[in-house]
Scaffold this active site. Structure first.
Site, mmCIF file in Angstrom:
data_model
loop_
_atom_site.group_PDB
_atom_site.id
_atom_site.type_symbol
_atom_site.label_atom_id
_atom_site.label_comp_id
_atom_site.label_asym_id
_atom_site.label_seq_id
_atom_site.Cartn_x
_atom_site.Cartn_y
_atom_site.Cartn_z
ATOM 1 N N ASP A 1 0.861 -1.185 0.000
ATOM 2 C CA ASP A 1 0.000 0.000 0.000
ATOM 3 C C ASP A 1 0.897 1.234 0.000
ATOM 4 O O ASP A 1 2.102 1.143 0.186
ATOM 5 C CB ASP A 1 -0.953 0.007 1.209
ATOM 6 C CG ASP A 1 -0.220 0.207 2.530
ATOM 7 O OD1 ASP A 1 0.562 -0.678 2.901
ATOM 8 O OD2 ASP A 1 -0.427 1.245 3.194
ATOM 9 N N HIS A 8 1.369 -9.001 -3.050
ATOM 10 C CA HIS A 8 0.359 -7.978 -2.768
ATOM 11 C C HIS A 8 1.077 -6.637 -2.821
ATOM 12 O O HIS A 8 1.558 -6.120 -1.811
ATOM 13 C CB HIS A 8 -0.268 -8.217 -1.395
ATOM 14 C CG HIS A 8 -1.450 -7.330 -1.099
ATOM 15 N ND1 HIS A 8 -2.713 -7.634 -1.513
ATOM 16 C CD2 HIS A 8 -1.537 -6.144 -0.448
ATOM 17 C CE1 HIS A 8 -3.552 -6.671 -1.115
ATOM 18 N NE2 HIS A 8 -2.849 -5.747 -0.475
ATOM 19 N N GLU A 18 2.320 -10.036 0.988
ATOM 20 C CA GLU A 18 2.609 -8.618 0.783
ATOM 21 C C GLU A 18 4.121 -8.380 0.896
ATOM 22 O O GLU A 18 4.894 -9.282 1.228
ATOM 23 C CB GLU A 18 1.858 -7.743 1.816
ATOM 24 C CG GLU A 18 1.931 -6.261 1.473
ATOM 25 C CD GLU A 18 0.890 -5.371 2.187
ATOM 26 O OE1 GLU A 18 0.014 -5.881 2.910
ATOM 27 O OE2 GLU A 18 0.971 -4.139 1.997
ATOM 28 N N ASP A 46 1.349 -17.912 -3.333
ATOM 29 C CA ASP A 46 1.787 -16.785 -4.153
ATOM 30 C C ASP A 46 0.552 -16.162 -4.810
ATOM 31 O O ASP A 46 0.353 -16.284 -6.004
ATOM 32 C CB ASP A 46 2.789 -17.291 -5.192
ATOM 33 C CG ASP A 46 3.313 -16.180 -6.077
ATOM 34 O OD1 ASP A 46 3.161 -14.986 -5.717
ATOM 35 O OD2 ASP A 46 3.867 -16.512 -7.137
HETATM 36 O O1 9MR Z 1 -3.899 -3.714 0.645
HETATM 37 C C1 9MR Z 1 -3.971 -3.646 2.067
HETATM 38 C C2 9MR Z 1 -2.662 -4.135 2.640
HETATM 39 O O2 9MR Z 1 -1.613 -3.292 2.250
HETATM 40 C C3 9MR Z 1 -2.773 -4.243 4.144
HETATM 41 O O3 9MR Z 1 -1.617 -4.872 4.674
HETATM 42 C C4 9MR Z 1 -3.998 -5.057 4.517
HETATM 43 C C5 9MR Z 1 -4.188 -5.159 6.025
HETATM 44 O O4 9MR Z 1 -4.322 -3.938 6.620
HETATM 45 O O5 9MR Z 1 -5.174 -4.514 3.951
HETATM 46 C C6 9MR Z 1 -5.119 -4.479 2.542
HETATM 47 O O6 9MR Z 1 -6.259 -3.873 2.081
HETATM 48 C C7 9MR Z 1 -7.403 -4.679 2.054
HETATM 49 C C8 9MR Z 1 -8.409 -4.136 3.061
HETATM 50 O O7 9MR Z 1 -7.919 -4.237 4.364
HETATM 51 C C9 9MR Z 1 -9.721 -4.847 2.915
HETATM 52 N N1 9MR Z 1 -10.198 -4.761 1.558
HETATM 53 C C10 9MR Z 1 -9.271 -5.339 0.585
HETATM 54 C C11 9MR Z 1 -7.932 -4.652 0.645
HETATM 55 C C12 9MR Z 1 -6.940 -5.336 -0.296
HETATM 56 O O8 9MR Z 1 -7.225 -5.164 -1.597
HETATM 57 O O1 9MR Z 2 3.493 -6.050 9.463
HETATM 58 C C1 9MR Z 2 2.245 -5.820 10.101
HETATM 59 C C2 9MR Z 2 1.857 -7.050 10.874
HETATM 60 O O2 9MR Z 2 2.794 -7.319 11.885
HETATM 61 C C3 9MR Z 2 0.471 -6.878 11.453
HETATM 62 O O3 9MR Z 2 0.070 -8.091 12.040
HETATM 63 C C4 9MR Z 2 -0.495 -6.475 10.358
HETATM 64 C C5 9MR Z 2 -1.903 -6.226 10.862
HETATM 65 O O4 9MR Z 2 -1.958 -5.117 11.672
HETATM 66 O O5 9MR Z 2 -0.060 -5.292 9.722
HETATM 67 C C6 9MR Z 2 1.179 -5.451 9.094
HETATM 68 O O6 9MR Z 2 1.557 -4.245 8.510
HETATM 69 C C7 9MR Z 2 0.845 -3.816 7.359
HETATM 70 C C8 9MR Z 2 0.351 -2.421 7.671
HETATM 71 O O7 9MR Z 2 -0.631 -2.471 8.654
HETATM 72 C C9 9MR Z 2 -0.157 -1.699 6.431
HETATM 73 N N1 9MR Z 2 0.804 -1.746 5.381
HETATM 74 C C10 9MR Z 2 1.188 -3.095 5.013
HETATM 75 C C11 9MR Z 2 1.809 -3.794 6.186
HETATM 76 C C12 9MR Z 2 2.327 -5.174 5.802
HETATM 77 O O8 9MR Z 2 1.317 -6.088 5.600
#
Ligand code: 9MR
Ligand code: 9MR
Ligand code: ZN
Length: 551
Positions: free
Chosen positions: A182, A494, A532, A523
């Site tokens: 993101d 991701h 991600e 994957d």
């Molecule tokens: O794309 C988002 C990712 O970067 C985050 O780690 C993740 C957890 O916070 O959330 C992803 O976004 C999702 C969202 O939380 C719920 N709707 C779908 C999104 C992914 O396309």
């Molecule tokens: O790396 C983070 C992981 O330890 C947490 O469990 C998770 C849910 O809170 O979030 C991860 O971090 C995400 C962040 O919230 C949004 N950007 C993407 C990060 C990697 O997934």
């Protein structure tokens, strides 16, 4: 059963089993570190599902000639992957070249190199991945024949101040790196990232300086590696409140995640959020560290960021603890207690200034932790960074008793990690699985290298290389976890850029988070908790590859 019901029953059985087909990766026959080995390294491949004792060969991949033969170890049942595993050890073979392992049933491993520069390209690509994450400027690279680029600077309207109650509704928050797949920017996650990258610089400066990263000229006079970190510290300075209070915004993001679009087309409003004490402490730690390390290259900048660090450190005392509350936001939380962040900040303030007030804070906090050193650590737990800086400091006035306790804890921790790695057929030292664990797997190279500095022992370096082997193909999937590098790497991380740019191959050099069990990594782009990419995990990878560069 009626014919119709029977038919429905069979169909539902088939349907039930369909997701399984997608999720059960085929078990490979022979896995190995696909980047390869230095001539004098321990060299092992893992042969899966055999009895043990059979002959195996190392074959020259270019001319098919057998260059070495050996016997597989006895099979060892590995409970977490539910397989019999045998080791093919060919450490005795030291000749440079390109090879593969062939078992006596004709099954083959992927090709790999033995040579003197095996990690250089992987390191360069992994570090350049930070540059490709840059926000606020157009970036581009050519890799494996593909051109990856953004066509314009992204997020040039960072950021709005609505949540800060400042008079102007906008001020400059451009620059820095996107966090992950993101496009948000989060101070706490920058903390562990910048801290670990600086550690890599401090420990492996000589090797890192010999690699040209081919970065744009954004920090004149800085070594390439530090140039990339300065892109982030320049941005982080903007996260400090404009009111002179020293408080630091927890993050700068939209209120909700964008879809899979390129960063330069993401025009949703992005806001500075309210401060948190964890972010403020991490900011102080990062700026103090940067002021010391950047000093030889830009004295004025170094002084300016040290003042910023002092201000934020004082804010911790004045404003006390404050957790971040999401409020309107559903982007990343990175919510965490601030004790570990303050340990790190206090030590870095002392190391940067030599002032007693910081040493007193640092020692009081270092000594009162329930766990002096963490084996398993990430963005929520950065006290190790403080402990490492304290131990390696040349400043006088340290408490000898505390110093000895910390040293002993570091060595004990690293011995356990080395034992884990050496006894795991795949070389992994971490024995847990969770969201982002691949980052921790890599970051443990730092725990190991610290022990190697304090009490040199070849097993630490062997364990570091074994961890690199795991990440680069010597695992139950027989796949590299880093995009664009090594055997059968991730194709669907991701990552919004990789998903949106119309190029099949993803942006190169990024490690994916990994499975939540030994066998459930997939994957798949939608699986953000397993596939991600993120700066904190990437910094671990860069540290690991820097350590591996050092032979
Ligand atoms: O794309 C988002 C990712 O970067 C985050 O780690 C993740 C957890 O916070 O959330 C992803 O976004 C999702 C969202 O939380 C719920 N709707 C779908 C999104 C992914 O396309
Ligand atoms: O790396 C983070 C992981 O330890 C947490 O469990 C998770 C849910 O809170 O979030 C991860 O971090 C995400 C962040 O919230 C949004 N950007 C993407 C990060 C990697 O997934
Ligand atoms: Zn951006």
């Amino acid at each position: 059963m009626h014919a119709e019901k029977k038919f429905a029953f069979i169909i539902s059985l088939i349907l039930l089993s369909i997701p399984m087909i997608g999720h059960c990766a085929e078990v490979p026959d022979i896995v190995v570190n696909s980047i390869g080995f230095y001539p004098n390294d321990q060299k092992q491949a893992v042969v899966i599902g055999r009895h043990g004792g059979e002959e195996f060969k190392v074959v020259n991949a270019t001319n098919g000639k057998t260059v070495f033969t050996g016997k597989l170890s006895d099979a060892q049942w590995c409970e977490d992957v539910k397989q019999d595993l045998c080791i093919a050890d060919f450490s005795a073979f030291k000749k440079s070249g390109r090879y593969k392992i062939v078992a006596n049933n004709g099954k083959e491993s992927c090709e790999f190199n033995i040579g003197k520069t095996v990690y250089k390209d992987a390191y360069t690509t992994a570090m350049r991945a930070f540059y490709l994450w840059r926000c606020g400027m157009a970036v581009e690279t050519t890799y494996n024949g593909h051109r990856y680029q953004t066509t314009a600077a992204c997020h040039t309207k960072d950021g709005y101040t609505k949540y800060l109650g400042e008079e102007q509704d906008w001020r400059d928050g451009t620059g820095g790196w996107h966090d992950a797949g993101d496009y948000g920017k989060y101070t706490v996650n920058a903390g562990v990232t910048v801290g670990v990258l600086f550690m890599a610089w401090q420990h492996f400066q000589k090797q890192l300086n010999s690699v040209d990263l081919n970065l744009p000229e954004t920090a004149k006079g800085f070594p390439e590696f530090l140039k990339e970190i300065k892109w982030e510290t320049d941005f982080l300075l903007k996260m400090q409140y404009a009111d002179g209070s020293g408080r630091v915004s927890h993050k700068l993001t939209r209120t909700e995640f964008s879809g899979f679009i390129m960063p330069e087309t993401d025009d949703g409003k992005r806001y500075f959020t309210e401060w948190s004490s964890a972010a403020t402490a991490d900011f102080a730690a990062m700026m103090a560290m940067a002021s010391r390390i950047f000093e030889p290259y830009d004295k004025e900048y170094s002084e300016r960021i040290l003042s910023a660090a002092r201000l934020s450190y004082d804010a911790l005392k004045k404003y006390g603890r404050k957790n971040f509350m999401q409020g309107d936001f559903s982007t990343g939380g990175y919510q965490t207690g601030d004790d570990d962040d303050i340990v790190w900040a206090a030590v870095e303030m002392w190391e940067a200034t030599g002032e007693q007030q910081y040493l007193t804070d640092a020692e009081q906090r270092l000594g009162s932790q329930w766990n002096l050193i963490d084996s398993n650590w990430d963005w929520g737990d950065v006290s190790n960074l403080g402990a490492y800086t304290y131990i390696l400091s040349n400043r006088e006035g340290k408490n000898a008793e505390l110093e000895n306790k910390l040293k002993a804890a570091m060595i004990k921790d690293a011995n356990q990690l080395a034992d884990n790695s050496l006894s795991d057929p795949f070389g992994r030292a971490l024995n847990q699985y969770y969201w982002g664990c691949n980052g921790t797997v890599c970051r443990q190279a730092l725990n190991l290298h610290m022990a190697d500095i304090l009490a040199p022992n070849a097993k630490y370096q062997t364990a570091i290389k074994r961890i690199a082997g795991y990440v680069l193909g010597n695992n139950i999937y027989g796949r590299s976890f880093v995009t664009g590098i090594g055997v059968n790497p991730p194709m669907h991380p991701h990552d919004r850029r990789s998903g949106a740019d119309g190029i099949d191959d993803p942006w190169p050099g990024y490690i994916v988070g990994g499975g939540h069990s030994a066998t459930d990594w997939v994957d798949e782009q939608d699986d953000y908790s397993r596939n991600e990419i993120a700066i904190n995990w990437q910094a671990g990878l860069v540290y690991l590859l820097s350590a591996a560069l050092a032979e």
